[in-house]
Enzyme design. Sequence first.
Site, PDB file in Angstrom:
ATOM      1  CD  GLU A  67      -2.729   1.437   2.377  1.00 44.00           C
ATOM      2  OE1 GLU A  67      -2.565   0.716   3.383  1.00 44.00           O
ATOM      3  OE2 GLU A  67      -3.548   2.377   2.327  1.00 44.00           O
ATOM      4  CD  GLU A  98       2.203   8.414   4.407  1.00 45.14           C
ATOM      5  OE1 GLU A  98       1.170   7.982   3.882  1.00 45.14           O
ATOM      6  OE2 GLU A  98       2.646   9.554   4.173  1.00 45.14           O
ATOM      7  CG  ASP A 141      -0.262  13.723  -1.725  1.00 43.13           C
ATOM      8  OD1 ASP A 141      -1.325  13.656  -1.084  1.00 43.13           O
ATOM      9  OD2 ASP A 141       0.865  13.667  -1.198  1.00 43.13           O
ATOM     10  CE  LYS A 183      -0.618  25.921  -7.836  1.00 50.53           C
ATOM     11  NZ  LYS A 183       0.065  26.292  -6.608  1.00 50.53           N
ATOM     12  CG  ASP A 192     -10.742  13.380  -4.294  1.00 45.24           C
ATOM     13  OD1 ASP A 192      -9.699  12.743  -4.004  1.00 45.24           O
ATOM     14  OD2 ASP A 192     -10.779  14.618  -4.334  1.00 45.24           O
TER      15      ASP A 192
HETATM   16  C1  LIG Z   1      -4.173  12.319   0.333  1.00 43.60           C
HETATM   17  S1  LIG Z   1      -3.309  11.317   1.432  1.00 43.60           S
HETATM   18  C2  LIG Z   1      -4.234   9.798   1.469  1.00 43.60           C
HETATM   19  C3  LIG Z   1      -3.942   8.950   2.690  1.00 43.60           C
HETATM   20  C4  LIG Z   1      -4.739   7.653   2.805  1.00 43.60           C
HETATM   21  N1  LIG Z   1      -4.445   6.750   1.729  1.00 43.60           N
HETATM   22  C5  LIG Z   1      -6.221   7.932   2.874  1.00 43.60           C
HETATM   23  O1  LIG Z   1      -6.921   7.594   1.903  1.00 43.60           O
HETATM   24  O2  LIG Z   1      -6.662   8.487   3.875  1.00 43.60           O
HETATM   25  C6  LIG Z   1      -1.882  10.848   0.460  1.00 43.60           C
HETATM   26  C7  LIG Z   1      -0.827  10.178   1.312  1.00 43.60           C
HETATM   27  O3  LIG Z   1       0.202   9.695   0.464  1.00 43.60           O
HETATM   28  C8  LIG Z   1       1.459   9.981   1.061  1.00 43.60           C
HETATM   29  N2  LIG Z   1       2.422   9.991  -0.057  1.00 43.60           N
HETATM   30  C9  LIG Z   1       2.512  10.893  -1.049  1.00 43.60           C
HETATM   31  N3  LIG Z   1       3.462  10.541  -1.938  1.00 43.60           N
HETATM   32  C10 LIG Z   1       3.980   9.364  -1.494  1.00 43.60           C
HETATM   33  C11 LIG Z   1       4.996   8.491  -1.973  1.00 43.60           C
HETATM   34  N4  LIG Z   1       5.661   8.760  -3.087  1.00 43.60           N
HETATM   35  N5  LIG Z   1       5.279   7.377  -1.273  1.00 43.60           N
HETATM   36  C12 LIG Z   1       4.602   7.107  -0.116  1.00 43.60           C
HETATM   37  N6  LIG Z   1       3.646   7.911   0.386  1.00 43.60           N
HETATM   38  C13 LIG Z   1       3.318   9.007  -0.296  1.00 43.60           C
HETATM   39  C14 LIG Z   1       1.245  11.291   1.770  1.00 43.60           C
HETATM   40  O4  LIG Z   1       2.182  11.533   2.796  1.00 43.60           O
HETATM   41  C15 LIG Z   1      -0.163  11.101   2.310  1.00 43.60           C
HETATM   42  O5  LIG Z   1      -0.172  10.488   3.585  1.00 43.60           O
END
Ligand SMILES: C[S@@+](CC[C@H](N)C(=O)[O-])C[C@H]1O[C@@H](n2cnc3c(N)ncnc32)[C@H](O)[C@@H]1O
Length: 311
Positions: free
Chosen positions: A28, A53, A103, A107, A139
């Site tokens: 994950e 993460e 994420d 942009k 989303d």
């Molecule tokens: C919008 S949050 C979604 C968190 C969770 N999956 C949820 O649905 O509640 C995106 C998460 O991805 C992590 N993240 C972003 N880029 C990542 C990467 N390249 N490798 C691991 N984690 C990443 C961020 O730190 C953040 O916790």
Amino acid sequence: MLVRPASLATWPPRIHDLFGQEGPLVLEVGFGDGRFTAELAQAHPHWLILGAEVSAASVLRAYRRLRREGIGNVRLYHGQGPFALRNLVPPRSLRRVIVNFPDPWPKKRHQKKRLLQEGFFRRLSTRLGEGGDLLLTTDHEEYFRFALEEAERTRLYRVEVKDPPEAHLRTKYALKWQEAGRTFFHAVFTKVAEDPMPWPPIRRYPVAHALLKGNLPEKLVLVKAPVVVPGGVAVFLEVARGEEGFYVLTHVEEEDLTQGLLLEVRKSTKGIYAGVSRFGSPLITDGVRGAVQALVRELERMGLEVVQDHT
Ligand SMILES: C[S@@+](CC[C@H](N)C(=O)[O-])C[C@H]1O[C@@H](n2cnc3c(N)ncnc32)[C@H](O)[C@@H]1O
């Protein structure tokens, strides 16, 4: 429960060493607060779940949750998902990758930061087993379309757009966006072929140090500016004086890997030692060697002479 890549000395890594048991391996990426991870682990106690993460605060929250709930089939890696995929996952071993609400980097100029790009899908195909898949829930419609196009360009996946499974709508972000009335998008990318380019693990070295002749300088002043190193950049952030010499707090950024480490310049029985301190057990990569080489060049400029070079 936390994975330290420095402790994984073998390639390919042995999943049994990591989990203490065999089973279908699931990765994950971006598990956030880990509530989905915990639910998944409990629903499938024979699955081996590796989570990656980048946020330290989220890793801590998820770690506490998993401990509290007594979950034993999850391992957490604090760092980039692609790094975990490349270095902790044996070729053709993954059953599934789950990405919930990545994420979106909306942009245009930030799009290169998106996780689900053509290059990622290509590399992922070397780690997925036969019929292995990636499940995306988001989303963000524009990122969703982008991911579909990027995957389709590789011709390595069968892509199906479906309704999201219930459990994927119970993550922290899913609940947040439900409240805001947003629509959800879900796709399953199933591997049908493999990229012919293998994806070897990051290259690592046993040591990175040099011995120099001359006197330990009274002062060590290093400019706090990015130095180009192989595959990335290094910055000398701060120099501290210790009993034996100096410690240099150093930041090294390479593809999918950011490390903070200490370099040392100190007296040893054989002369002046300049190299990586053991503190924090950093991975000795090309970028770290480059940082040591840059430090040694500074010492040469100060009049010291290299007598042994293991950088
Ligand atoms: C919008 S949050 C979604 C968190 C969770 N999956 C949820 O649905 O509640 C995106 C998460 O991805 C992590 N993240 C972003 N880029 C990542 C990467 N390249 N490798 C691991 N984690 C990443 C961020 O730190 C953040 O916790």
